[in-house]
Design a protein around this motif. Structure first.
Motif, PDB file in Angstrom:
ATOM      1  N   LYS A 152      41.198  53.160 -27.644  1.00  0.00           N
ATOM      2  CA  LYS A 152      40.863  52.176 -26.607  1.00  0.00           C
ATOM      3  C   LYS A 152      41.515  52.535 -25.273  1.00  0.00           C
ATOM      4  O   LYS A 152      40.857  52.542 -24.225  1.00  0.00           O
ATOM      5  CB  LYS A 152      41.322  50.767 -27.033  1.00  0.00           C
ATOM      6  N   THR A 177      40.319  57.281 -19.262  1.00  0.00           N
ATOM      7  CA  THR A 177      39.254  58.234 -18.916  1.00  0.00           C
ATOM      8  C   THR A 177      38.391  57.681 -17.789  1.00  0.00           C
ATOM      9  O   THR A 177      38.080  58.388 -16.816  1.00  0.00           O
ATOM     10  CB  THR A 177      38.381  58.531 -20.149  1.00  0.00           C
ATOM     11  N   LEU A 205      32.512  60.156 -24.671  1.00  0.00           N
ATOM     12  CA  LEU A 205      32.302  58.716 -24.529  1.00  0.00           C
ATOM     13  C   LEU A 205      31.090  58.436 -23.648  1.00  0.00           C
ATOM     14  O   LEU A 205      30.922  59.072 -22.601  1.00  0.00           O
ATOM     15  CB  LEU A 205      33.542  58.059 -23.916  1.00  0.00           C
ATOM     16  N   GLN A 251      35.069  57.048 -31.140  1.00  0.00           N
ATOM     17  CA  GLN A 251      33.742  56.931 -30.546  1.00  0.00           C
ATOM     18  C   GLN A 251      33.548  55.497 -30.057  1.00  0.00           C
ATOM     19  O   GLN A 251      33.852  54.542 -30.775  1.00  0.00           O
ATOM     20  CB  GLN A 251      32.656  57.290 -31.554  1.00  0.00           C
ATOM     21  N   LEU A 252      33.030  55.363 -28.843  1.00  0.00           N
ATOM     22  CA  LEU A 252      32.796  54.043 -28.259  1.00  0.00           C
ATOM     23  C   LEU A 252      31.362  53.620 -28.518  1.00  0.00           C
ATOM     24  O   LEU A 252      30.427  54.387 -28.290  1.00  0.00           O
ATOM     25  CB  LEU A 252      33.056  54.082 -26.746  1.00  0.00           C
ATOM     26  N   THR A 261      40.826  46.232 -22.717  1.00  0.00           N
ATOM     27  CA  THR A 261      41.031  46.372 -24.156  1.00  0.00           C
ATOM     28  C   THR A 261      41.789  45.160 -24.673  1.00  0.00           C
ATOM     29  O   THR A 261      42.646  44.603 -23.972  1.00  0.00           O
ATOM     30  CB  THR A 261      41.826  47.647 -24.482  1.00  0.00           C
ATOM     31  N   CYS A 292      39.962  55.582 -23.641  1.00  0.00           N
ATOM     32  CA  CYS A 292      38.694  55.239 -22.985  1.00  0.00           C
ATOM     33  C   CYS A 292      38.955  54.629 -21.615  1.00  0.00           C
ATOM     34  O   CYS A 292      38.311  54.990 -20.620  1.00  0.00           O
ATOM     35  CB  CYS A 292      37.893  54.294 -23.865  1.00  0.00           C
ATOM     36  N   CYS A 348      34.683  62.699 -20.870  1.00  0.00           N
ATOM     37  CA  CYS A 348      35.908  62.988 -21.615  1.00  0.00           C
ATOM     38  C   CYS A 348      37.096  63.043 -20.659  1.00  0.00           C
ATOM     39  O   CYS A 348      36.934  63.276 -19.456  1.00  0.00           O
ATOM     40  CB  CYS A 348      35.797  64.296 -22.399  1.00  0.00           C
ATOM     41  N   HIS A 349      38.277  62.812 -21.201  1.00  0.00           N
ATOM     42  CA  HIS A 349      39.519  62.906 -20.431  1.00  0.00           C
ATOM     43  C   HIS A 349      39.870  64.389 -20.321  1.00  0.00           C
ATOM     44  O   HIS A 349      40.186  65.034 -21.325  1.00  0.00           O
ATOM     45  CB  HIS A 349      40.621  62.137 -21.151  1.00  0.00           C
ATOM     46  N   ILE A 392      29.767  55.561 -21.370  1.00  0.00           N
ATOM     47  CA  ILE A 392      30.279  54.347 -20.724  1.00  0.00           C
ATOM     48  C   ILE A 392      29.243  53.831 -19.737  1.00  0.00           C
ATOM     49  O   ILE A 392      28.761  54.591 -18.893  1.00  0.00           O
ATOM     50  CB  ILE A 392      31.614  54.628 -20.001  1.00  0.00           C
ATOM     51  N   MET A 426      35.623  50.565 -30.692  1.00  0.00           N
ATOM     52  CA  MET A 426      36.033  51.923 -31.036  1.00  0.00           C
ATOM     53  C   MET A 426      35.829  52.067 -32.544  1.00  0.00           C
ATOM     54  O   MET A 426      36.398  51.318 -33.345  1.00  0.00           O
ATOM     55  CB  MET A 426      37.499  52.174 -30.669  1.00  0.00           C
TER      56      MET A 426
END
Length: 835
Positions: free
Chosen positions: A357, A363, A336, A496-497, A463, A360, A318-319, A338, A484
């Protein structure tokens, strides 16, 4: 390499640096925050992260770790390296207190794993212990400071005999002046020269009396000052002028003596300055690491498993700044997952605007940069992280009038610099790839650049909305699509990714949501063509179905975990049962041995009494035999009693374990603890109905032998002992009919139940075909005893959905039907409840 120069600003690392600086306690730590740099050496990064992990553990476990008196006294230490210079009282006091802080740190870090002091064999915090090295705060130096500085930071009277004498005389002279001045004041008050509530005060370090201006000539003395209003003048009476002059002389001599003492101490301190500077470097480093640990606890951050190669496999990332911002408003950020590795090095994220996007992308950039600056990051503890040598980012509008750069020109300039320097150890972050120019050529240019990135083995998160890039990612190893997610039912982004499929921009749906006229939406759909609209819908359905099955998979994994936990509990219970049995048997043996010993003692006492009574020899043998028989009987009785008690204890323990498993066997466990009661076999006759004790299935008695009977249970004949049977009522006719099914029919029904799936997909069928298929499907579900099924018909225009629901409402076996939850398909799926 980091590109561009304002990389930290673009990923918001400058805000993280400011937060980190707020957690420092002195300038020593602040300087290290300012000097913190992106690192590429794997060992150095790993060491920095381990130091923070250890300090987090200190903050969580150690109550006595010092957090006060973090003073920076490097400047006075550097100053006294020059002969004749000295440290002031306040500086020396700060030195004393900060050295005490360093000493307490060293004591804790040099503590052994067993709690003992000193040594390097098994330190509790090995990485922080290495930082401490051979630093020493010189206890003799602390004692020397304590000899001259008191607890308030002032030079003690006892620092030298001269200073003690001067201060003693100063005290006596001040007392004499005070008495004289008070006497003059009382006399002046009596004469009306001074106000009744007036008192002596200080002006320029001399004691004076406040007098009204009109009466100043009536008092003999020196005027030193007057009030701002001019209504009061301050006169030093002539009687105390000489005494005040003496005080001035004594104060000057006191200052010279204090400076002499401090200079002498500074001379003693000078040889230790290099060691002290090293100690303060250590203090600064500890302040820096402490701030990083505090920030990690604020972010709920951890150290992922580190690998010495470029890769990214993060779970629940998370950011941190966005998470804190949302937390203030009572919200939480979606985590997320990744992954950049192997044939999925470049992640191409598509999806609706404002769907997350860019978040993500930021982040990933921020967390990787934090990690390689030695900071813990907010990801799942089982995540894996690698090391990148180069980071590139292209995000935001960078047009410049001064440099004659448009938005698209600035993007191309960034791409040129990135292509020039990127390699297999690079992480590339690009937002809205190819935007800013005519879509056809912009998409083509973006695809050509993406191809070069992939050929060089670079890693990246990009993105885009361009369809050609989605097709390129789908057909090119090394590049993977990501979406996303968007809730089409509620028309809101889920943030959500999902990696593996491209995302839809949901342009039509968003246009409808904001109220754009339907004729405009229709015209736009006709312009792009029905094939594009349908492909976009199919893409949305694929994403939705994948999300549904992903959720199912997670649920299956959760159930498997629960089963594993239950199995572990069962094994633990079985082991506990075995241990309990051993303990019971051991106690039984000990009690039996005790009974035997008591019986033997009784025997010996009886024999001794017989001998003492001089009984006959034959009589003595007879008594011995009787007592020996008694001993064997006692032993056998103790063994039987202990065996019975063991069985009861075992039954109780088994009953307790059974109650823990399902909470529904309390009555059975109580029955198991009660002694069994013998029952006589019932008088059974041929043709009556019986059931086996403890079971519910009734059967018909076909024949009776001496000790057993032949009973037919459905289509099966069985021979059962009479004492296991009990008479019961004849079963109802409808229940008996089932038992007369042929074995072939029963087998077919069993196979149908095993192979039945509780979901049917009728998307793409015509209305009549779909109704017929659903009818057969409902019939099969009824035969198999299924209570709930799912019908996948899609959304579209809603015609097929309406037709199927009209048909379902006519079926008597259908109790109700409803939409699936929006997370698993919403209006595109109907849940049917059967009677």
């Amino acid at each position: 390499m980091i590109y561009p120069d304002n990389f930290e600003n673009k990923i918001e690392f400058d805000a993280v640096r400011r937060m980190l600086k707020e957690y420092t306690l002195c300038r020593l730590g602040e300087e290290r925050v300012d000097d913190m740099q992106f690192m590429t050496d794997f060992k150095a990064i790993n060491l920095r992260l381990d130091e923070v992990v250890e300090f987090v553990r200190i903050l969580q476990l150690e109550q006595n770790f010092p957090s006060d008196y973090y003073y920076d006294v490097r400047e006075p230490l550097l100053r006294i390296r020059i002969s004749g210079m000295y440290m002031g009282e306040e500086e020396l006091f700060s030195l004393r207190r900060s050295l005490d802080t360093i000493g307490r740190m060293l004591s804790l870090l040099r503590k052994q794993g067993d709690g003992s002091e000193s040594g390097e064999d098994n330190p509790l915090y090995p990485n922080l212990r290495r930082l401490a090295g051979d630093i020493d705060v010189l206890p003799s130096l602390l004692r020397a400071i304590d000899a001259i500085i008191d607890k308030f930071g002032k030079v003690k009277d006892s620092a030298s005999p001269t200073l003690a004498s001067l201060r003693s005389e100063l005290s006596r002279t001040s007392g004499s002046i005070s008495r004289t001045l008070n006497s003059i004041l009382r006399r002046a008050q009596a004469e009306g020269l001074v106000e009744k509530d007036a008192s002596p005060t200080l002006r320029d370090g001399r004691l004076v009396i406040p007098v009204a201006p009109a009466l100043k000539r009536k008092m003999n003395g020196i005027i030193h000052d007057e009030s701002a209003s001019g209504k009061t003048v301050f006169i030093e009476p002539a009687e105390v002028v000489q005494a005040n002059n003496r005080i001035r002389e004594l104060e000057a001599e006191e200052r010279r003596e204090v400076i002499r003492i401090l200079t002498a101490f500074s001379d003693e301190l000078r040889p230790h300055v290099p060691d002290l500077l090293s100690a303060y470097d250590f203090l600064g480093e500890m302040d820096f690491i402490r701030a990083k640990a505090q920030l990690a606890m604020r972010f709920d951050a951890v150290k992922p498993a580190m690998l010495p190669r470029p890769m990214m496999d993060w779970g629940a990332a998370c950011h941190p700044l966005l998470e804190l911002s949302l937390h203030k408003h009572g919200k939480r950020m979606s985590r997320l997952d990744i992954q950049l590795e192997g044939d999925r090095r470049i992640l191409l994220i598509s999806g609706p605007n404002a769907g997350g996007k860019s978040v993500c992308l930021k982040t990933a950039g921020l967390l990787q940069y934090m990690l390689q600056c030695g900071l813990l990051i907010p990801v799942h503890e089982r995540s894996n992280a690698g090391i990148f040598r180069h980071l590139f980012i292209d995000i935001g509008d960078q047009q410049s009038i001064e440099d004659d750069l448009s938005t698209y020109s600035s993007h191309l300039l960034n791409m040129k610099n990135t292509l020039r320097r990127c390699d297999a150890h690079s992480l590339i972050l690009i937002d809205e790839f190819g935007n800013g120019t005519e879509p056809l050529i912009g998409g083509a240019m973006a695809e050509a650049i993406l191809k070069r990135f992939n050929e060089r083995g670079a890693f990246g998160i990009i993105t885009t909305h361009y369809q050609n890039l989605k097709h390129f990612a789908d057909s090119t190893p090394g590049v993977v699509n990501g979406a996303m997610l968007y809730d089409r039912g509620e028309m809101r982004p889920l943030f959500q990714l999902q990696i593996g499929n491209p995302g839809s921009s949901f342009a039509v749906e968003i246009a409808r949501k904001i109220g754009l006229p339907e004729e405009i939406i229709k015209d736009a759909s006709e312009i792009v063509g029905s094939e594009y609209i349908q492909s976009d819908k199919y893409l949305q359905d694929i994403v939705r179905d994948k999300r549904y099955w992903e959720t199912k998979r997670k649920n299956v994994h959760q159930k498997e975990k629960e089963l594993d936990d239950a199995l572990d509990k069962y094994r633990a219970s079985a082991e506990e049962l075995r241990r309990s049995r051993k303990d019971v048997m051991r106690e039984a043996r000990e009690e039996a041995e005790r009974l035997i010993k008591e019986a033997n003692a009784k025997i010996e006492n009886t024999i001794r009494e017989i001998v003492e009574a001089k009984a006959e020899k034959e009589r003595t043998k007879l008594v011995r035999k009787e007592l020996s028989d008694f001993s064997r009987e006692v032993e056998e009785l103790a063994r039987r009693q202990q065996s019975e008690r063991t069985d009861r204890e075992m039954a109780k323990l088994l009953a307790r374990q059974e109650r823990k498993k399902n909470g529904k066997r309390e009555k059975k466990s109580e029955a198991a603890e009660r002694p069994a009661v013998e029952k006589k076999a019932p008088a059974l006759t041929v043709g009556c109905y019986v059931k086996i004790r403890g079971q519910q299935v009734a059967g018909e008695v076909l024949a009776i032998n001496k000790k057993d009977a032949v009973v037919r249970f459905g289509a099966i004949k069985s021979t059962v002992a009479l004492d296991r049977l009990e008479q019961c009522d004849a079963p109802k006719a409808e229940r008996r009919a089932v038992s007369f099914l042929t074995s072939e029919t029963q087998e077919n029904l069993h196979n149908k139940r095993l192979n039945f799936k509780s979901e049917i997909d009728v998307r793409g069928m015509r209305g009549e075909e779909a109704v017929q298929a659903v009818g057969y499907f409902i019939d099969d579900a009824t035969v198999c005893g299924v209570r709930q099924v799912r019908v996948l018909h899609g959304t579209g225009n809603g015609i097929l959905r309406t037709l199927l629901r009209q048909y379902l409402s006519t079926l008597p076996v259908v109790e109700s039907f409803r939409d699936e939850h929006v997370q698993f398909g919403g209006a595109g799926i109907t849940i049917v409840e059967l009677a």
